[in-house]
Motif scaffolding. Structure first.
Motif, PDB file in Angstrom:
ATOM      1  N   ALA A 291       0.947  -1.409  -0.048  1.00  0.00           N
ATOM      2  CA  ALA A 291       0.057  -0.043  -0.217  1.00  0.00           C
ATOM      3  C   ALA A 291       0.843   1.176   0.132  1.00  0.00           C
ATOM      4  N   LYS A 292       0.596   2.338  -0.768  1.00  0.00           N
ATOM      5  CA  LYS A 292       1.415   3.625  -0.763  1.00  0.00           C
ATOM      6  C   LYS A 292       1.599   4.026   0.531  1.00  0.00           C
ATOM      7  N   ASN A 293       0.695   4.398   1.505  1.00  0.00           N
ATOM      8  CA  ASN A 293       0.731   4.872   2.718  1.00  0.00           C
ATOM      9  C   ASN A 293       1.734   3.999   3.475  1.00  0.00           C
ATOM     10  N   VAL A 294       1.842   2.695   3.738  1.00  0.00           N
ATOM     11  CA  VAL A 294       2.542   1.793   4.706  1.00  0.00           C
ATOM     12  C   VAL A 294       4.004   1.701   3.791  1.00  0.00           C
ATOM     13  N   GLY A 295       3.791   1.554   2.354  1.00  0.00           N
ATOM     14  CA  GLY A 295       5.181   1.406   1.863  1.00  0.00           C
ATOM     15  C   GLY A 295       6.129   2.518   2.010  1.00  0.00           C
ATOM     16  N   SER A 296       5.465   3.798   1.964  1.00  0.00           N
ATOM     17  CA  SER A 296       6.253   5.075   2.020  1.00  0.00           C
ATOM     18  C   SER A 296       6.770   5.366   3.266  1.00  0.00           C
ATOM     19  N   ALA A 297       6.078   4.700   4.387  1.00  0.00           N
ATOM     20  CA  ALA A 297       6.559   4.786   5.829  1.00  0.00           C
ATOM     21  C   ALA A 297       7.845   3.885   6.139  1.00  0.00           C
ATOM     22  N   LEU A 298       7.506   2.645   5.305  1.00  0.00           N
ATOM     23  CA  LEU A 298       8.741   1.762   5.717  1.00  0.00           C
ATOM     24  C   LEU A 298      10.001   2.341   5.007  1.00  0.00           C
ATOM     25  N   ARG A 299       9.674   2.736   3.812  1.00  0.00           N
ATOM     26  CA  ARG A 299      11.112   3.468   3.106  1.00  0.00           C
ATOM     27  C   ARG A 299      11.650   4.480   3.930  1.00  0.00           C
ATOM     28  N   SER A 300      10.719   5.478   4.167  1.00  0.00           N
ATOM     29  CA  SER A 300      11.070   6.632   5.164  1.00  0.00           C
ATOM     30  C   SER A 300      11.874   6.152   6.325  1.00  0.00           C
ATOM     31  N   LEU A 301      11.360   5.236   7.127  1.00  0.00           N
ATOM     32  CA  LEU A 301      11.751   4.892   8.397  1.00  0.00           C
ATOM     33  C   LEU A 301      13.304   4.156   7.994  1.00  0.00           C
ATOM     34  N   ALA A 302      13.412   3.357   6.930  1.00  0.00           N
ATOM     35  CA  ALA A 302      14.577   2.785   6.798  1.00  0.00           C
ATOM     36  C   ALA A 302      15.468   3.868   6.232  1.00  0.00           C
ATOM     37  N   LEU A 303      15.193   4.869   5.386  1.00  0.00           N
ATOM     38  CA  LEU A 303      16.057   6.010   5.166  1.00  0.00           C
ATOM     39  C   LEU A 303      16.709   6.925   6.495  1.00  0.00           C
ATOM     40  N   TRP A 304      15.680   6.912   7.192  1.00  0.00           N
ATOM     41  CA  TRP A 304      15.945   7.767   8.608  1.00  0.00           C
ATOM     42  C   TRP A 304      17.078   6.997   9.595  1.00  0.00           C
ATOM     43  N   CYS A 305      16.980   5.752   9.546  1.00  0.00           N
ATOM     44  CA  CYS A 305      18.073   4.920  10.196  1.00  0.00           C
ATOM     45  C   CYS A 305      19.403   4.915   9.507  1.00  0.00           C
ATOM     46  N   TYR A 306      19.224   4.997   8.210  1.00  0.00           N
ATOM     47  CA  TYR A 306      20.585   5.130   7.472  1.00  0.00           C
ATOM     48  C   TYR A 306      21.254   6.745   7.759  1.00  0.00           C
ATOM     49  N   MET A 307      20.405   7.757   7.793  1.00  0.00           N
ATOM     50  CA  MET A 307      20.900   9.017   7.724  1.00  0.00           C
ATOM     51  C   MET A 307      21.326   9.174   9.173  1.00  0.00           C
ATOM     52  N   LEU A 308      20.731   8.596  10.366  1.00  0.00           N
ATOM     53  CA  LEU A 308      20.919   8.678  11.556  1.00  0.00           C
ATOM     54  C   LEU A 308      21.819   7.861  12.125  1.00  0.00           C
ATOM     55  N   ALA A 309      22.532   6.691  11.464  1.00  0.00           N
ATOM     56  CA  ALA A 309      23.360   5.839  11.738  1.00  0.00           C
ATOM     57  C   ALA A 309      24.524   6.343  12.363  1.00  0.00           C
ATOM     58  N   PRO A 310      25.264   6.038  13.441  1.00  0.00           N
ATOM     59  CA  PRO A 310      26.436   6.543  13.933  1.00  0.00           C
ATOM     60  C   PRO A 310      27.828   6.504  13.195  1.00  0.00           C
ATOM     61  N   GLU A 311      28.627   7.386  13.280  1.00  0.00           N
ATOM     62  CA  GLU A 311      29.873   7.145  12.637  1.00  0.00           C
ATOM     63  C   GLU A 311      30.517   6.152  13.225  1.00  0.00           C
ATOM     64  N   PRO A 312      31.373   5.009  12.489  1.00  0.00           N
ATOM     65  CA  PRO A 312      32.064   4.040  12.913  1.00  0.00           C
ATOM     66  C   PRO A 312      33.247   4.408  13.782  1.00  0.00           C
ATOM     67  N   SER A 313      33.967   5.324  13.003  1.00  0.00           N
ATOM     68  CA  SER A 313      35.397   5.853  13.715  1.00  0.00           C
ATOM     69  C   SER A 313      35.115   7.455  14.004  1.00  0.00           C
ATOM     70  N   PRO A 314      34.413   7.807  14.988  1.00  0.00           N
ATOM     71  CA  PRO A 314      33.946   9.107  15.207  1.00  0.00           C
ATOM     72  C   PRO A 314      35.413  10.070  15.608  1.00  0.00           C
ATOM     73  N   THR A 315      35.393  11.127  15.161  1.00  0.00           N
ATOM     74  CA  THR A 315      36.219  12.230  15.782  1.00  0.00           C
ATOM     75  C   THR A 315      35.440  12.747  17.039  1.00  0.00           C
ATOM     76  N   PHE A 316      36.127  13.759  17.656  1.00  0.00           N
ATOM     77  CA  PHE A 316      35.517  14.245  18.907  1.00  0.00           C
ATOM     78  C   PHE A 316      34.019  14.813  18.466  1.00  0.00           C
ATOM     79  N   LEU A 317      33.941  15.638  17.374  1.00  0.00           N
ATOM     80  CA  LEU A 317      32.616  16.389  17.017  1.00  0.00           C
ATOM     81  C   LEU A 317      31.730  15.236  16.714  1.00  0.00           C
ATOM     82  N   GLU A 318      32.476  14.332  15.871  1.00  0.00           N
ATOM     83  CA  GLU A 318      31.397  13.310  15.449  1.00  0.00           C
ATOM     84  C   GLU A 318      30.969  12.209  16.522  1.00  0.00           C
ATOM     85  N   ARG A 319      31.548  12.079  17.585  1.00  0.00           N
ATOM     86  CA  ARG A 319      31.030  11.502  18.829  1.00  0.00           C
ATOM     87  C   ARG A 319      30.065  12.333  19.533  1.00  0.00           C
ATOM     88  N   PHE A 320      30.190  13.706  19.469  1.00  0.00           N
ATOM     89  CA  PHE A 320      29.250  14.320  20.013  1.00  0.00           C
ATOM     90  C   PHE A 320      27.803  14.388  19.344  1.00  0.00           C
TER      91      PHE A 320
END
Length: 358
Positions: free
Chosen positions: A157-186
């Motif tokens: 369904a359009k509503n549910v499918g777009s929500a699943l894709r949006s959440l997957a994108l949010w998780c990707y965008m918000l993923a922590p840096e694996p080897s962060p600098t001081f600012l990236e750690r913050f």
């Protein structure tokens, strides 16, 4: 699946729609708030800046729509009128409408999806599966895939499918840096709460839709049985057990062509590829299918996490009331469809020989 469960509406429908609406509404809210701050907040310096940030954030986090691939053949109605006519006939028989395009790929798989902002229907046909099927089994495959539209699969369904894709994108965008600098750690620390909220919502929505998605698979199997007969639908499910072998055989063909083993030339190795694949799968004895069915029951073989175990799907179809075929695919129509697919078959076969060895 318990008797009668397929006819019952999903108990989690309300929760699914509520979460989907909230997720999609967040992006709209960010955009609206950003515009209001940008337009009405000129009495201060901060408000327009915050508004601009919110608008950029809304654009980045907006739902993405799938698009037609540019590396695989895409057939429109004018390219394959007999194929589309058959798809329309199957769609009408299961209680829905046809598709706007057909994508041809190499995989032992088939699926339906929605593309573009207008959410047009697209059928994906993997030749690794299509070419090992008999004409009647191909009708069963079309009945199954189009049955997803007729049965109201929530994940499509359009509503549910777009929500699943949006959440997957949010998780990707918000993923922590694996080897962060001081600012990236913050930054990782500041984004921890929204990151876990996005992950939690994705897990919750995925869990809520999983049961309805698996229910939709049972209903789609029943649509396949109604279109092509119960016996043919069972045969189709048995062939899903050898899709891994199909992938291995295609890779073997690619390796043989690229290494020259067996005297096969890479230049023309694509010629007859699909016929050789069909012959290979056709040589699998019944005792091997019986073994695979037992292994499926023991290990819970499934196409993927959204599908019920294959043996349970097979049991649901085979134990129901036997259904005769509603439609048949005669030799002339089958040959006409093969002619329409000839160019796509050649292109995809060349792709297999070129790319699958890697």
């Amino acid at each position: 699946m318990r008797r009668g469960e397929a006819e019952e509406p999903g108990r989690d429908l309300a929760g699914t729609l509520a979460i989907s609406t909230v997720v999609n509404g967040i992006t709209v809210a960010l955009a609206v708030a950003g515009v209001l701050l940008l337009v009405l907040g000129w009495s201060t310096v901060v408000q327009p800046l915050v508004g601009a940030v919110l608008i950029v954030l809304a654009v980045v986090l907006r739902p993405r729509f799938a698009s037609l691939p540019d590396n695989e053949p895409v057939l429109q109605r004018a390219d394959a009128p007999r194929l589309f006519a058959r798809i329309d006939e199957v769609a009408a028989a299961v209680g829905t409408t046809g598709v706007h395009a057909v994508v041809i790929g190499p995989d032992a798989n088939a699926s339906v999806t929605l593309v573009g902002s207008r959410q047009r229907r697209v059928l994906y046909l993997g030749l690794g599966l299509w070419e090992i099927l008999s004409p009647q089994q191909r009708l069963a495959l079309l009945g199954h895939e189009l049955g997803h539209y007729a049965n109201g699969d929530l994940r499509r369904a359009k509503n549910v499918g777009s929500a699943l894709r949006s959440l997957a994108l949010w998780c990707y965008m918000l993923a922590p840096e694996p080897s962060p600098t001081f600012l990236e750690r913050f930054a990782n620390l500041m984004l921890a709460a929204p990151r876990w909220a996005a992950r939690g919502l994705l897990a919750l929505l995925d869990g809520l839709t999983m049961r309805t998605s698996q229910r939709a698979e049972y209903l789609a199997d029943r649509a396949a049985a109604r279109i092509a007969s119960s016996e043919t639908a069972v045969e189709l499910l048995d062939l899903l057990l050898v899709t891994d072998a199909v992938d291995i055989e295609l890779r073997r063909e690619s390796v043989l062509a690229q290494t020259g083993i067996g005297g096969r030339s890479r230049r023309d190795a694509w010629d007859g590829l699909w016929e050789r694949l069909a012959t290979h799968v056709g040589s699998v004895p019944e005792r091997e299918y019986e073994r695979l069915r037992r292994v499926s029951a023991l290990r819970g073989h499934s196409v993927d996490s959204t599908h019920p175990p294959t043996h349970a799907r097979r049991q649901c179809v085979s134990e129901g009331e036997p259904r005769p075929a509603l439609l048949t695919l005669d030799d002339d129509t089958s040959a006409a469809i093969a002619t329409e697919l000839a160019a796509a078959r050649k292109r995809v076969a060349q792709q297999v020989i070129r790319d699958f060895a890697g």
